[in-house]
Design a protein around this motif. Structure first.
Motif, PDB file in Angstrom:
ATOM      1  N   SER A  16      24.617 -52.965 -18.432  1.00 54.14           N
ATOM      2  CA  SER A  16      26.031 -53.349 -18.289  1.00 54.14           C
ATOM      3  C   SER A  16      26.225 -54.860 -18.353  1.00 54.14           C
ATOM      4  CB  SER A  16      26.572 -52.871 -16.936  1.00 54.14           C
ATOM      5  OG  SER A  16      26.311 -51.504 -16.768  1.00 54.14           O
ATOM      6  N   ASP A  17      27.308 -55.247 -19.030  1.00 55.14           N
ATOM      7  CA  ASP A  17      27.719 -56.652 -18.963  1.00 55.14           C
ATOM      8  C   ASP A  17      28.525 -56.865 -17.685  1.00 55.14           C
ATOM      9  OD1 ASP A  17      26.823 -57.516 -21.647  1.00 55.14           O
ATOM     10  OD2 ASP A  17      28.224 -55.966 -22.300  1.00 55.14           O
ATOM     11  N   HIS A  18      29.222 -55.801 -17.268  1.00 55.48           N
ATOM     12  CA  HIS A  18      30.100 -55.910 -16.111  1.00 55.48           C
ATOM     13  C   HIS A  18      30.105 -54.572 -15.366  1.00 55.48           C
ATOM     14  CE1 HIS A  18      33.370 -58.146 -14.140  1.00 55.48           C
ATOM     15  NE2 HIS A  18      33.836 -56.944 -13.851  1.00 55.48           N
ATOM     16  N   VAL A  19      30.112 -54.638 -14.044  1.00 54.84           N
ATOM     17  CA  VAL A  19      30.108 -53.411 -13.244  1.00 54.84           C
ATOM     18  C   VAL A  19      31.287 -53.447 -12.263  1.00 54.84           C
ATOM     19  CG1 VAL A  19      28.786 -51.981 -11.619  1.00 54.84           C
ATOM     20  CG2 VAL A  19      27.574 -53.316 -13.357  1.00 54.84           C
ATOM     21  N   THR A  20      32.007 -52.323 -12.184  1.00 52.11           N
ATOM     22  CA  THR A  20      33.084 -52.187 -11.200  1.00 52.11           C
ATOM     23  C   THR A  20      32.686 -51.078 -10.238  1.00 52.11           C
ATOM     24  OG1 THR A  20      34.728 -52.864 -12.808  1.00 52.11           O
ATOM     25  CG2 THR A  20      35.554 -51.646 -10.899  1.00 52.11           C
ATOM     26  N   VAL A  72      29.180 -52.981  -1.329  1.00 49.48           N
ATOM     27  CA  VAL A  72      28.596 -51.972  -2.223  1.00 49.48           C
ATOM     28  C   VAL A  72      27.424 -51.291  -1.530  1.00 49.48           C
ATOM     29  CG1 VAL A  72      27.481 -51.600  -4.452  1.00 49.48           C
ATOM     30  CG2 VAL A  72      29.321 -53.288  -4.243  1.00 49.48           C
ATOM     31  N   ILE A  73      26.586 -52.081  -0.893  1.00 49.84           N
ATOM     32  CA  ILE A  73      25.428 -51.510  -0.185  1.00 49.84           C
ATOM     33  C   ILE A  73      25.919 -50.557   0.902  1.00 49.84           C
ATOM     34  CG2 ILE A  73      23.374 -52.047   1.211  1.00 49.84           C
ATOM     35  CD1 ILE A  73      23.370 -54.831  -0.219  1.00 49.84           C
ATOM     36  N   LYS A  74      26.974 -50.977   1.585  1.00 51.15           N
ATOM     37  CA  LYS A  74      27.519 -50.139   2.658  1.00 51.15           C
ATOM     38  C   LYS A  74      28.071 -48.820   2.102  1.00 51.15           C
ATOM     39  CE  LYS A  74      31.017 -50.223   6.207  1.00 51.15           C
ATOM     40  NZ  LYS A  74      32.259 -50.880   6.585  1.00 51.15           N
ATOM     41  N   THR A  79      28.868 -59.118 -12.357  1.00 54.66           N
ATOM     42  CA  THR A  79      27.658 -58.826 -13.128  1.00 54.66           C
ATOM     43  C   THR A  79      26.813 -57.843 -12.315  1.00 54.66           C
ATOM     44  OG1 THR A  79      26.421 -60.579 -12.072  1.00 54.66           O
ATOM     45  CG2 THR A  79      27.638 -61.175 -14.093  1.00 54.66           C
ATOM     46  N   PRO A  80      25.855 -57.176 -12.972  1.00 52.23           N
ATOM     47  CA  PRO A  80      24.997 -56.270 -12.202  1.00 52.23           C
ATOM     48  C   PRO A  80      24.368 -56.961 -10.998  1.00 52.23           C
ATOM     49  CG  PRO A  80      24.656 -55.924 -14.542  1.00 52.23           C
ATOM     50  CD  PRO A  80      25.583 -57.093 -14.430  1.00 52.23           C
ATOM     51  N   LYS A  81      23.938 -58.194 -11.174  1.00 55.03           N
ATOM     52  CA  LYS A  81      23.278 -58.918 -10.082  1.00 55.03           C
ATOM     53  C   LYS A  81      24.253 -59.150  -8.914  1.00 55.03           C
ATOM     54  CE  LYS A  81      19.938 -62.567  -9.614  1.00 55.03           C
ATOM     55  NZ  LYS A  81      20.235 -63.974  -9.410  1.00 55.03           N
ATOM     56  N   GLU A  82      25.462 -59.566  -9.252  1.00 47.50           N
ATOM     57  CA  GLU A  82      26.456 -59.835  -8.196  1.00 47.50           C
ATOM     58  C   GLU A  82      26.770 -58.569  -7.411  1.00 47.50           C
ATOM     59  OE1 GLU A  82      28.854 -63.390 -10.564  1.00 47.50           O
ATOM     60  OE2 GLU A  82      29.577 -61.346 -10.688  1.00 47.50           O
ATOM     61  N   VAL A  83      26.917 -57.478  -8.142  1.00 45.33           N
ATOM     62  CA  VAL A  83      27.308 -56.223  -7.499  1.00 45.33           C
ATOM     63  C   VAL A  83      26.204 -55.683  -6.594  1.00 45.33           C
ATOM     64  CG1 VAL A  83      27.661 -53.799  -8.105  1.00 45.33           C
ATOM     65  CG2 VAL A  83      29.086 -55.548  -9.145  1.00 45.33           C
ATOM     66  N   GLN A  84      24.965 -55.813  -7.059  1.00 42.69           N
ATOM     67  CA  GLN A  84      23.831 -55.261  -6.287  1.00 42.69           C
ATOM     68  C   GLN A  84      23.678 -55.902  -4.929  1.00 42.69           C
ATOM     69  OE1 GLN A  84      19.920 -54.433  -8.507  1.00 42.69           O
ATOM     70  NE2 GLN A  84      21.166 -55.512  -9.982  1.00 42.69           N
TER      71      GLN A  84
END
Ligand SMILES: Nc1ncnc2c1ncn2[C@@H]1O[C@H](COP(=O)(O)OP(=O)(O)OP(=O)(O)O)[C@@H](O)[C@H]1O
Length: 265
Positions: free
Chosen positions: A219-223, A245-247, A235-240
């Motif tokens: 992915s270039d971008h994840v929502t 998101v973890i919660k 970005t995938p890194k930001e979202v991870q």
């Protein structure tokens, strides 16, 4: 920055008392791969269904290729250039591979739904047939046009579904869980294939997917959605590394553990 191909502005979709999608914004630049993730029941498929016209959101706007599309029929939205596949494969199992692809072309042929497509004495139909063969080749089904769709192995049925969506010549392809039910090898093959759709055909791709390795790799971008709301994007890194998101995925204790691990590192 150039205009996004898809620009969803604050849409809300309710089912009676349940708000399945609440005030969600999302925009996808042309030629990128965007993913939508979230726990079961988060509202992802409902969001897809709003884009394809299966549902009309009660609030908000959906702009595709510079023009509003909310309220249009699914057929008209398909004609504007949005195609999709489904979580559960929806092929015509008792038709051949080639016939399935020809059905996917019917939006852009002057012909009606069935009969004229399959009478091959007209130049438009001949052209459709050539294009269908090229598509078969592209998706790795060369020489299998006469097989019954239901007899293809599972991974190839998924590809055929994508080929049928491509037959409508879309600008945006929505894939709802393209690797559902696949083993790790089939999943890797599908991941490379999705990349090829963007890189070789210049398509813009929006997918719902539960396989995090695939999502984070291509992915270039994840929502991220949870309980109908957008809780994160980037970005995938930001979202991870986003605590919300973890919660949503793992619960509050996982956030505490992640923060402790980060503090110790
Ligand atoms: N047609 C409908 N009528 C009533 N409620 C619905 C309808 N479609 C979806 N819902 C509800 O809306 C919420 C969001 O469902 P949706 O299928 O969009 O979630 P999802 O994120 O795609 O889930 P999954 O990952 O399990 O496919 C759920 O609570 C679901 O039960």
């Amino acid at each position: 920055m150039s205009e996004p191909l898809l620009d969803v502005r604050s849409i809300t979709k309710r089912f009676g008392g349940l708000t399945a999608v609440r005030d969600v914004d999302l925009s996808i630049p042309m030629g990128t791969i965007a993913s939508l993730i979230g726990p079961n029941g988060a509202g992802k498929t409902t969001f897809f269904n709003c884009i394809t016209g299966f549902y009309t959101p009660e609030e908000g706007e959906i702009i595709f290729d510079g023009r509003p599309i909310q309220g249009l029929t699914t057929d008209n939205i398909a004609k504007r250039g949005i195609a999709r596949t489904y979580q559960n494969i929806r092929l015509f199992g008792d038709m051949t591979v080639l016939e399935n692809i020809l059905v996917g072309m019917h939006h852009r042929l002057h012909a009606g739904m069935w009969q004229p497509i399959f009478s091959l004495d007209h130049s438009e139909e001949q052209k459709a047939l050539v294009e269908a063969m090229e598509l078969l080749d592209f998706v790795g089904l060369k020489g299998q046009g006469d097989y019954l769709a239901a007899n293809l192995p599972y991974g190839m049925q998924r590809r055929l579904e994508i080929a049928r969506a491509l037959a409508s010549n879309p600008k945006l392809l929505l894939l709802d869980e393209p690797t559902a039910g696949m083993n790790p090898i089939e999943t890797d093959t599908m991941m490379n294939f999705i990349r090829q759709l963007r890189d070789d055909l210049g398509l813009t791709i929006f997918l719902i997917e539960h396989d995090m390795k695939l999502v984070m790799t291509i992915s270039d971008h994840v929502t991220v959605m949870d309980y109908g709301r957008k809780i994160a994007d980037g970005t995938p890194k930001e979202v991870q590394s986003n605590p919300a998101v973890i919660k949503a995925y793992l619960g509050t204790s996982a956030v505490d553990e992640a923060e402790e691990a980060e503090a110790e590192a």
